[in-house]
Design a protein around this motif. Structure first.
Motif, short mmCIF file in Angstrom:
data_model
loop_
_atom_site.label_atom_id
_atom_site.label_comp_id
_atom_site.label_asym_id
_atom_site.label_seq_id
_atom_site.Cartn_x
_atom_site.Cartn_y
_atom_site.Cartn_z
N ASN A 1 -2.74 5.89 2.88
CA ASN A 1 -4.19 5.86 3.03
C ASN A 1 -4.85 7.09 2.44
OD1 ASN A 1 -3.89 3.47 4.33
ND2 ASN A 1 -4.44 4.23 6.36
N SER A 2 -6.08 6.89 1.99
CA SER A 2 -6.88 7.97 1.43
C SER A 2 -7.41 8.85 2.56
CB SER A 2 -8.06 7.36 0.67
OG SER A 2 -8.86 6.64 1.60
N SER B 1 0.86 -1.18 0.00
CA SER B 1 0.00 0.00 0.00
C SER B 1 0.90 1.22 0.00
CB SER B 1 -0.90 -0.01 1.23
OG SER B 1 -1.39 1.30 1.48
N GLU C 1 -3.79 11.41 -1.04
CA GLU C 1 -3.66 10.54 -2.22
C GLU C 1 -2.56 11.06 -3.17
OE1 GLU C 1 -6.55 11.92 -1.25
OE2 GLU C 1 -8.02 10.34 -0.87
N GLY D 1 -9.15 6.94 4.95
CA GLY D 1 -8.34 5.89 5.59
C GLY D 1 -8.26 4.57 4.84
N ARG D 2 -8.62 4.57 3.57
CA ARG D 2 -8.52 3.32 2.80
C ARG D 2 -7.11 3.18 2.22
NH1 ARG D 2 -13.49 4.82 1.84
NH2 ARG D 2 -14.98 3.38 2.77
N PRO D 3 -6.50 2.00 2.37
CA PRO D 3 -5.20 1.77 1.74
C PRO D 3 -5.29 1.87 0.22
CG PRO D 3 -5.68 0.06 3.36
CD PRO D 3 -6.94 0.85 3.17
#
Ligand SMILES: *[C@@H]1O[C@H](CO)[C@@H](O)[C@H](O)[C@H]1NC(C)=O
Ligand SMILES: *[C@@H]1O[C@H](CO)[C@@H](O)[C@H](O)[C@H]1NC(C)=O
Length: 467
Positions: A77-78, A74, A228, A81-83
């Motif tokens: 994180n966005s 990864s 990002e 918090g998404r990888p």
């Protein structure tokens, strides 16, 4: 500028898929996770397209099944918090070229959440390479280069698409007008000409486009303000350091295209060369890239700047930054959906061009131009170089004026006046010393009066200006 998320870069096919999906979503959710090496690419549960979770799981599975070929990770994180997954494809067992010195081709997709075909295209490339890793040409590529993929630059938007409409920007909490108009555009948040808006005749329009939080092109509070884009910048500059990049995008134009820098400038690449925006050597490199990609794909592409393609400019783009600031020969490949009956057909069209670029990138020279500083700095530099010239001109002007004045007023004994001035100054200094040593009760005003009188007298004693 109001945001109409349904319309831009949004193909009719994708739209139909999507509506159908909203109806079928609940039925489809129960089915088994698709895998890269198993079923077809268009078996994702977002009616053909793969959801965020499916992509992540499939990438992990791929790395598990092919540990010598695929590495999963990864890049960060966005906003939510998404990888953001990254897949590195290279043959770790081959010793032909040491791992560290293999040039990397970076592929990215889904920087705008309403471009699902860009994701499908990238996943198809990954799948093809893994499935055909024993094929002579693919094997050779994998033992000498790295193919690095970041399939979801905007994972939050893609996750939102699973349950609602396509979301274009990231999930930064700006613009509360509607849920869909929230966020920062990840394709205009990059630190090169981030707030240079051209053409300048459209200044007001461009301010609306980039600075209004609800605009679909809102460029954020600062360059790289978004996690990002900052993560992707770090990948490009410090970890992967790719030799070339393809930013996969989706267009509603009839034919796919290869976009070259500069996106911020309203001109084609030939004009950019003549204006020294673009070095002639760099144009040659881009020509070889375009020819190589086009020839491998049965003449599929048109090519040019964004201005050539659509009469639009993009300030602060990923492509401009990668080329100008990171010095990487990068392109944007715009995938077109129109005319293709199946998602699989549309997605597989760009495989050959990608492999062609992977093959030719090791021979690419490095970018000839040093990264441009901002144009303001350039002007300052020019001005600094001109300072001696400007000072010289001022001095010449002053000399001429004083000469003319002297002639006009008849002061032909200018030297004498000068000498006298110096004498007066000396005398005044002596006088000051004398009065300060003398400790008289006089105040300053009286001193000055005395000084004036004494000086005049002195001149009289000396016979005025005559010697
Ligand atoms: C891709 O390349 C192969 C040969 O390597 C060729 O047979 C095929 O037609 C090409 N496909 C496209 C879409 O250009
Ligand atoms: C790509 O190849 C086709 C066919 O040879 C050609 O017509 C087209 O102009 C080429 N595109 C570019 C950008 O050179």
């Amino acid at each position: 500028m109001t945001i109409i998320p349904w319309r831009s870069f949004y193909t009719v096919a994708a739209c139909l898929f999507h509506f159908q999906n909203l109806v079928l979503a609940s039925n489809l959710r129960g089915r088994a996770e698709p895998s890269f090496t198993g079923g077809e690419l268009d078996k994702g549960s977002l009616n053909g397209f793969w959801t965020y979770t499916e992509v992540v799981n499939a990438c992990k599975l791929l790395a598990e099944k092919h540990p010598t070929l695929v590495e999963y990770g990864s890049i960060g994180n966005s906003v939510e918090g998404r990888p953001m997954p990254i897949l590195t494809l290279t043959n770790k067992q081959s010793s032909a070229v040491p791992l560290d010195s293999r040039p990397a081709l970076l592929l990215t997709s889904l920087s705008r959440g309403n471009e699902p075909l860009s994701l499908a295209t990238l996943l198809n490339i990954v799948r093809h390479i893994v499935q055909n890793s024993n094929d002579v040409t693919v094997a050779q590529l994998l033992s000498s280069t790295k193919i690095v993929s970041i399939p979801m630059v905007n994972p939050d938007a893609w996750n939102a698409a699973t349950t609602s409409q396509f979301h274009i920007k990231n999930m930064r909490d700006v613009c509360s007008k509607t849920p869909l108009s929230r966020g920062v555009d990840l394709t205009t948040n990059w630190g090169f000409h981030w707030d240079t808006y051209l053409p300048s005749s459209d200044l007001h329009k461009n301010e609306e486009k980039y600075e209004k939080e609800c605009s679909e092109y809102y460029h954020g509070a600062d360059p790289f303000s978004e996690p990002e884009t900052a993560a992707l910048k770090a990948v490009i500059e410090t970890s992967v350091k790719p030799k070339s990049i393809i930013f996969f995008r989706q267009t509603d134009a009839a034919t796919p295209s290869i976009i070259v820098p500069y996106t911020y400038h309203p001109s084609n690449s030939a004009i950019q060369t003549s204006r020294s925006l673009f070095r002639a050597e760099d144009v040659k490199v881009y020509e070889s890239i375009i020819t190589g990609m086009n020839a491998s794909s049965e003449g599929l592409y048109t090519a040019g700047t964004t201005w050539d393609m659509s009469g639009q400019t993009i300030s602060g783009s990923d492509l401009d930054w990668a080329f100008d600031q990171a010095g990487i020969f990068s392109v944007m490949v715009q995938v077109a959906a129109s005319g293709d009956k199946s998602l699989q057909t549309a997605a597989s069209k760009h495989l050959n061009a990608t492999l062609a670029l992977a093959n030719l990138m090791s021979a690419l020279p490095s970018k000839s131009a040093k990264p441009n500083k901002s144009p303001i700095l350039k002007h300052i530099k020019k001005a600094v170089l001109n300072i001696p010239l400007i000072l010289g001109a001022i001095a010449a002007f002053l000399l001429a004026v004083s000469f003319a004045t002297a002639r006009f007023l008849g002061y032909d004994k200018i030297w004498d006046r000068f000498v006298l001035g110096v004498q007066r100054l000396k005398r005044w200094k002596m006088y000051r010393n004398y009065t300060s040593l003398g400790a008289s009760g006089k105040d300053d005003d009286e001193e000055d009066e005395d000084f004036g009188w004494a000086l005049d007298e002195g001149i009289a004693e000396e016979g005025g200006f005559e010697r």
